[in-house]
Design a protein around this motif. Structure first.
Motif, mmCIF file in Angstrom:
data_model
loop_
_atom_site.group_PDB
_atom_site.id
_atom_site.type_symbol
_atom_site.label_atom_id
_atom_site.label_comp_id
_atom_site.label_asym_id
_atom_site.label_seq_id
_atom_site.Cartn_x
_atom_site.Cartn_y
_atom_site.Cartn_z
ATOM 1 N N ALA A 212 0.819 -1.212 0.000
ATOM 2 C CA ALA A 212 0.000 0.000 0.000
ATOM 3 C C ALA A 212 0.854 1.264 0.000
ATOM 4 N N SER A 213 2.072 1.176 0.518
ATOM 5 C CA SER A 213 2.958 2.347 0.568
ATOM 6 C C SER A 213 3.955 2.348 -0.585
ATOM 7 N N SER A 214 3.739 1.488 -1.578
ATOM 8 C CA SER A 214 4.682 1.349 -2.694
ATOM 9 C C SER A 214 6.090 1.053 -2.188
ATOM 10 N N ARG A 215 6.169 0.248 -1.148
ATOM 11 C CA ARG A 215 7.428 -0.188 -0.538
ATOM 12 C C ARG A 215 8.228 0.972 0.067
ATOM 13 N N ARG A 216 7.534 2.076 0.438
ATOM 14 C CA ARG A 216 8.219 3.223 1.033
ATOM 15 C C ARG A 216 8.206 3.180 2.551
ATOM 16 N N ILE A 217 7.451 2.240 3.137
ATOM 17 C CA ILE A 217 7.388 2.119 4.593
ATOM 18 C C ILE A 217 7.775 0.698 4.977
ATOM 19 N N GLN A 218 8.669 0.596 5.940
ATOM 20 C CA GLN A 218 9.096 -0.704 6.454
ATOM 21 C C GLN A 218 8.716 -0.773 7.930
ATOM 22 N N GLN B 157 9.681 2.823 9.661
ATOM 23 C CA GLN B 157 10.659 3.786 9.185
ATOM 24 C C GLN B 157 10.494 3.906 7.682
ATOM 25 N N PRO B 158 10.638 5.119 7.173
ATOM 26 C CA PRO B 158 10.577 5.288 5.721
ATOM 27 C C PRO B 158 11.782 4.604 5.082
ATOM 28 N N VAL B 159 11.559 3.997 3.953
ATOM 29 C CA VAL B 159 12.645 3.377 3.200
ATOM 30 C C VAL B 159 13.241 4.450 2.305
ATOM 31 N N PRO B 160 14.552 4.656 2.357
ATOM 32 C CA PRO B 160 15.145 5.693 1.510
ATOM 33 C C PRO B 160 14.898 5.375 0.037
ATOM 34 N N ALA B 161 14.608 6.420 -0.717
ATOM 35 C CA ALA B 161 14.385 6.259 -2.153
ATOM 36 C C ALA B 161 15.697 5.867 -2.834
ATOM 37 N N ALA B 162 15.562 5.116 -3.902
ATOM 38 C CA ALA B 162 16.749 4.737 -4.676
ATOM 39 C C ALA B 162 17.346 5.998 -5.290
ATOM 40 N N PRO B 163 18.665 6.075 -5.379
ATOM 41 C CA PRO B 163 19.273 7.272 -5.969
ATOM 42 C C PRO B 163 18.851 7.431 -7.428
ATOM 43 N N THR B 164 18.671 8.676 -7.824
ATOM 44 C CA THR B 164 18.298 8.980 -9.196
ATOM 45 C C THR B 164 19.556 9.212 -10.010
ATOM 46 N N LEU B 165 19.632 8.558 -11.155
ATOM 47 C CA LEU B 165 20.778 8.746 -12.034
ATOM 48 C C LEU B 165 20.543 9.960 -12.916
#
Length: 101
Positions: free
Chosen positions: A39-45, A72-80
């Motif tokens: 539901a959080s698009s894998r942004r919440i663990q 805890q919020p999952v850090p977003a993947a770095p943007t290239l």
């Protein structure tokens, strides 16, 4: 795993001795964890989850409520980002179609 009956002031906890009930508790709890991630698009663990269940006379398990949830919020993947180190700006004559290199 522990069970909780009644309000906090009247509550008691006891170990779950039934292997089938223990499996069901784990299955339902894992379902809540997976649903939260989806539901959080894998942004919440979830880091901690306290669910309150009741087992009726027919051994059916009922989720009453979630007493506590820590996450805890999952850090977003770095943007290239593409960086042009040549110093030329995009759209400049050096990059115009048909211009000599």
């Amino acid at each position: 795993l522990l069970t909780l009956e009644g309000t906090e002031t009247q509550a008691f906890s006891a170990p779950v001795k039934s292997a089938a009930l223990r499996r069901k508790l784990v299955q339902v709890t894992e379902g809540v964890v997976l649903h939260t991630a989806h539901a959080s698009s894998r942004r919440i663990q979830l880091r901690r989850l306290l669910l309150v269940f009741k087992c009726d006379a027919s051994n059916r398990l009922h989720l009453l409520f979630c007493a506590s949830m820590r996450y805890q919020p999952v850090p977003a993947a770095p943007t290239l980002v593409h960086v042009d180190w040549s110093g030329a700006q995009r759209g400049s004559p050096a990059h115009a179609p048909g211009s000599p290199a």
